[in-house]
Write a protein that holds these residues in place. Structure first.
Motif, PDB file in Angstrom:
ATOM      1  N   PHE A 133      -3.294   2.997 -12.506  1.00 14.76           N
ATOM      2  CA  PHE A 133      -4.048   1.746 -12.615  1.00 14.76           C
ATOM      3  C   PHE A 133      -3.298   0.748 -13.490  1.00 14.76           C
ATOM      4  N   ILE A 134      -2.677   1.243 -14.561  1.00 19.10           N
ATOM      5  CA  ILE A 134      -1.868   0.382 -15.425  1.00 19.10           C
ATOM      6  C   ILE A 134      -0.684  -0.185 -14.644  1.00 19.10           C
ATOM      7  N   VAL A 135      -0.080   0.646 -13.782  1.00 17.43           N
ATOM      8  CA  VAL A 135       1.016   0.169 -12.929  1.00 17.43           C
ATOM      9  C   VAL A 135       0.532  -0.959 -12.024  1.00 17.43           C
ATOM     10  N   GLN A 136      -0.670  -0.799 -11.457  1.00 16.34           N
ATOM     11  CA  GLN A 136      -1.235  -1.859 -10.622  1.00 16.34           C
ATOM     12  C   GLN A 136      -1.400  -3.158 -11.416  1.00 16.34           C
ATOM     13  N   LEU A 137      -1.845  -3.032 -12.663  1.00 15.53           N
ATOM     14  CA  LEU A 137      -2.002  -4.217 -13.517  1.00 15.53           C
ATOM     15  C   LEU A 137      -0.648  -4.858 -13.826  1.00 15.53           C
ATOM     16  N   LEU A 139       0.830  -1.212   0.000  1.00 11.84           N
ATOM     17  CA  LEU A 139       0.000   0.000   0.000  1.00 11.84           C
ATOM     18  C   LEU A 139       0.856   1.250   0.000  1.00 11.84           C
ATOM     19  N   LEU A 140       1.876   1.292   0.845  1.00 10.90           N
ATOM     20  CA  LEU A 140       2.739   2.472   0.915  1.00 10.90           C
ATOM     21  C   LEU A 140       3.647   2.566  -0.302  1.00 10.90           C
ATOM     22  N   GLY A 141       4.142   1.409  -0.784  1.00 15.71           N
ATOM     23  CA  GLY A 141       5.011   1.423  -1.958  1.00 15.71           C
ATOM     24  C   GLY A 141       4.291   1.913  -3.202  1.00 15.71           C
ATOM     25  N   THR A 142       3.055   1.445  -3.401  1.00 15.25           N
ATOM     26  CA  THR A 142       2.293   1.903  -4.572  1.00 15.25           C
ATOM     27  C   THR A 142       1.890   3.375  -4.433  1.00 15.25           C
ATOM     28  N   LEU A 172      -8.455   1.262   3.667  1.00 19.51           N
ATOM     29  CA  LEU A 172      -9.289   2.432   3.953  1.00 19.51           C
ATOM     30  C   LEU A 172      -8.493   3.554   4.588  1.00 19.51           C
ATOM     31  N   SER A 173      -7.373   3.218   5.212  1.00 22.31           N
ATOM     32  CA  SER A 173      -6.665   4.187   6.041  1.00 22.31           C
ATOM     33  C   SER A 173      -5.207   4.374   5.673  1.00 22.31           C
ATOM     34  N   ILE A 174      -4.654   3.473   4.902  1.00 18.37           N
ATOM     35  CA  ILE A 174      -3.227   3.517   4.593  1.00 18.37           C
ATOM     36  C   ILE A 174      -3.019   3.486   3.086  1.00 18.37           C
ATOM     37  N   GLY A 175      -2.211   4.393   2.598  1.00 19.48           N
ATOM     38  CA  GLY A 175      -1.735   4.314   1.230  1.00 19.48           C
ATOM     39  C   GLY A 175      -2.784   4.317   0.150  1.00 19.48           C
ATOM     40  N   GLN A 176      -3.745   5.201   0.214  1.00 15.14           N
ATOM     41  CA  GLN A 176      -4.722   5.294  -0.870  1.00 15.14           C
ATOM     42  C   GLN A 176      -4.054   5.945  -2.082  1.00 15.14           C
ATOM     43  N   ASN A 177      -3.900   5.157  -3.153  1.00 14.48           N
ATOM     44  CA  ASN A 177      -3.136   5.607  -4.319  1.00 14.48           C
ATOM     45  C   ASN A 177      -3.680   6.875  -4.961  1.00 14.48           C
ATOM     46  N   GLY A 178      -5.015   7.016  -4.983  1.00 13.13           N
ATOM     47  CA  GLY A 178      -5.617   8.178  -5.624  1.00 13.13           C
ATOM     48  C   GLY A 178      -5.668   9.390  -4.720  1.00 13.13           C
ATOM     49  N   CYS A 179      -6.347   9.246  -3.574  1.00  8.29           N
ATOM     50  CA  CYS A 179      -6.560  10.387  -2.671  1.00  8.29           C
ATOM     51  C   CYS A 179      -5.306  10.815  -1.943  1.00  8.29           C
ATOM     52  N   ALA A 180      -4.432   9.859  -1.615  1.00 11.40           N
ATOM     53  CA  ALA A 180      -3.256  10.186  -0.809  1.00 11.40           C
ATOM     54  C   ALA A 180      -1.950  10.105  -1.591  1.00 11.40           C
ATOM     55  N   ARG A 237     -10.447   8.845  -8.289  1.00 14.59           N
ATOM     56  CA  ARG A 237      -9.533   8.604  -7.173  1.00 14.59           C
ATOM     57  C   ARG A 237     -10.008   7.445  -6.309  1.00 14.59           C
ATOM     58  N   THR A 238     -11.314   7.420  -6.015  1.00  9.38           N
ATOM     59  CA  THR A 238     -11.862   6.371  -5.154  1.00  9.38           C
ATOM     60  C   THR A 238     -11.718   4.995  -5.793  1.00  9.38           C
ATOM     61  N   ALA A 239     -12.000   4.901  -7.080  1.00  6.16           N
ATOM     62  CA  ALA A 239     -11.857   3.616  -7.783  1.00  6.16           C
ATOM     63  C   ALA A 239     -10.412   3.130  -7.719  1.00  6.16           C
ATOM     64  N   LEU A 240      -9.457   4.052  -7.872  1.00  5.12           N
ATOM     65  CA  LEU A 240      -8.043   3.677  -7.803  1.00  5.12           C
ATOM     66  C   LEU A 240      -7.663   3.239  -6.392  1.00  5.12           C
ATOM     67  N   ASN A 241      -8.199   3.928  -5.372  1.00  6.52           N
ATOM     68  CA  ASN A 241      -7.941   3.533  -3.982  1.00  6.52           C
ATOM     69  C   ASN A 241      -8.367   2.085  -3.740  1.00  6.52           C
ATOM     70  N   VAL A 242      -9.588   1.768  -4.157  1.00  5.77           N
ATOM     71  CA  VAL A 242     -10.143   0.434  -3.926  1.00  5.77           C
ATOM     72  C   VAL A 242      -9.341  -0.617  -4.693  1.00  5.77           C
ATOM     73  N   SER A 243      -8.977  -0.308  -5.924  1.00  3.66           N
ATOM     74  CA  SER A 243      -8.168  -1.238  -6.707  1.00  3.66           C
ATOM     75  C   SER A 243      -6.835  -1.486  -6.011  1.00  3.66           C
ATOM     76  N   GLY A 244      -6.246  -0.440  -5.444  1.00  2.17           N
ATOM     77  CA  GLY A 244      -4.969  -0.580  -4.757  1.00  2.17           C
ATOM     78  C   GLY A 244      -5.034  -1.566  -3.606  1.00  2.17           C
ATOM     79  N   SER A 245      -6.123  -1.519  -2.834  1.00  4.45           N
ATOM     80  CA  SER A 245      -6.249  -2.442  -1.705  1.00  4.45           C
ATOM     81  C   SER A 245      -6.474  -3.871  -2.192  1.00  4.45           C
TER      82      SER A 245
END
Length: 463
Positions: free
Chosen positions: A275-279, A113-116, A339-347, A424-432
């Protein structure tokens, strides 16, 4: 006469809600109903603004009543956040094999989460440079100035805190206070409290198995009870989305949105790139990115339309466990920590891009030292971001104040916030979900047969 028009508008709105209800009775897929409700809300909101104008009293009175449905839905989502996070963590421990290595999985999840988020910050910075984003070219209107005052007020609450102080504030000195959601870091504090209770449950199971089993059974029963509540609220999603979109479009300043169009485009370029990076991360572990997209699409659509990472949590966990083959314990931790750590979009993307926009206006040189510091601060600020509304603003406040940049300029984007926040929210959820999937894969506990199985049921029937 004004009352007559307001009443007519409200009746039309309820007619649209009735149409969505009719689609439900016809057993149209949940994801389709959400998209249809989204489209109806966009069109209805645009028609209302076109007929009355943005500042017209009839329009303002109409959206005030429509907001009862939209805001009510958001408040219901907020209502279940803390109970859902708490019981999900405890439920994961209750269902966990006593020999299962939680610490190893937890470290992996948090590291991913933090790395992404660090990668997302880098992408945000590069995008800001490529698009030459500069806040000095944006004029603040009345709404932006008013929002700026609110942000400055919030900034005073964290401005005097050092980074170590902010890390200490994550710990739950009074868990009952955090259950009220009083603090910006309440969500992660509840996660930590639940984790400590979970560890004590493991010890209890080892030392007094009979009592431990009773406690575990009780936790599992409460978890099922809470999930039934979640199911009830999720069924309201199409109606809430219709109302939210109607109000958002009807009251949006499209002129300001056009003026900030470059930032909107840049934001989505950055979000899609991440998102492509996540893929790519998924592909590196030997899994199919296309299968990941196919199986997570319904959850990402929900996150996009609801703009709530917390509200998406039950679908997030179910996607991981019943579609991606992630063990329940890993899925619960990845979803809840996400929900609280490393949200890729919002944070990640958002505060980094905003800092790059604001720096030239503050006369700050964009050298290597500034950029490296910005990446580090963005990652640290991503700890404790709220999962329902306002999380991106809180992250921006911490980043801007820590970088000695004018916090008030976080208000420049208020007119396009809803539009950007969906992505941003969609990216956060995908990240988790990526964190859970990669952790399970590297632990050797991922069910690959389930992951690669192309047949699956609708998620809302399983929640």
């Amino acid at each position: 006469m004004d009352f007559t028009y307001v009443l007519l508008n409200i009746l039309m709105f309820f007619g649209l809600l009735g149409f969505v209800f009719f689609l439900a009775k016809k057993h149209l897929k949940f994801s389709y109903r959400v998209l249809i409700a989204l489209a109806i809300g966009l069109v209805f909101g645009a028609v209302l603004q076109l007929i009355y104008g943005m500042d017209n009293k009839i329009l303002l009175d109409t959206v005030e009543w429509i907001s009862v449905v939209g805001s009510g839905f958001i408040r219901l989502l907020q209502m279940i956040v803390i109970p859902l996070v708490f019981i999900s963590i405890l439920g994961a421990f209750a269902k966990m094999d006593i020999e299962e290595k939680f610490f190893k999985s937890g470290v992996k999840i948090i590291s991913i989460l933090l790395g992404t988020t660090a990668i997302a910050a880098i992408i945000g910075i590069l995008t800001a440079v490529i698009f030459n984003l500069d806040a000095s070219n944006i004029n603040l209107g009345d709404a932006e100035n008013a929002h700026g005052i609110t942000i400055e007020t919030r900034a005073t609450e964290v401005a005097d805190q050092t980074l170590p102080d902010q890390l200490v504030s994550l710990l739950p000195a009074n868990p009952f206070l955090d259950f009220t959601g009083e603090r910006p870091t309440s969500t992660i504090a509840v996660v930590i409290f639940a984790a400590f209770l979970g560890f004590s449950l493991i010890q209890l199971l080892k030392q007094k198995p009979e009592i431990g089993e009773k406690v575990s059974s009780g936790i599992i029963a409460v978890n099922e009870w809470i999930m039934q509540l979640v199911k009830i609220i999720l069924r309201l999603t199409p109606y809430g989305i219709l109302a939210i979109m109607t109000v958002t479009v009807a009251t949006s300043d499209f002129k300001a949105a056009v003026d900030l169009g470059m930032f909107v485009v840049a934001s989505y370029v950055a979000l899609i790139t991440m998102f492509i990076v996540q893929l790519i991360i998924i592909a590196i572990t030997g899994l199919s990115p296309l299968m990941y997209i196919r199986k997570t699409l319904e959850t990402l659509i929900f996150a996009f339309t609801s703009r709530s990472s917390a509200g998406t949590l039950p679908l997030n966990i179910q996607t991981q466990t019943t579609r991606l083959g992630v063990p329940a314990s890993v899925a619960n931790f990845a979803g809840s920590f996400g929900l609280s750590i490393g949200q890729n979009g919002c944070a990640g993307v958002y505060p980094a891009m905003l800092a790059m926009m604001v720096a030239p206006l503050a006369g700050v040189e964009l050298d290597a030292k500034f950029i490296i510091t910005l990446i580090a601060v963005t990652v640290m600020a991503s700890l404790g971001i709220a999962g329902v509304g306002g999380g991106a603003t809180f992250a921006a406040i911490i980043v801007l104040s820590t970088m000695n940049l004018p916090v008030v300029l976080a208000a420049v984007l208020i007119s396009v916030e809803p539009l950007i926040d969906m992505g941003r929210t969609a990216l956060n959820v995908s990240g988790s979900m990526v964190a859970g999937t990669v952790t399970a894969r590297t632990n050797g506990t991922l069910d690959k047969d389930m992951y690669n199985d192309g047949s699956f049921d609708e998620l809302t029937a399983q929640v």
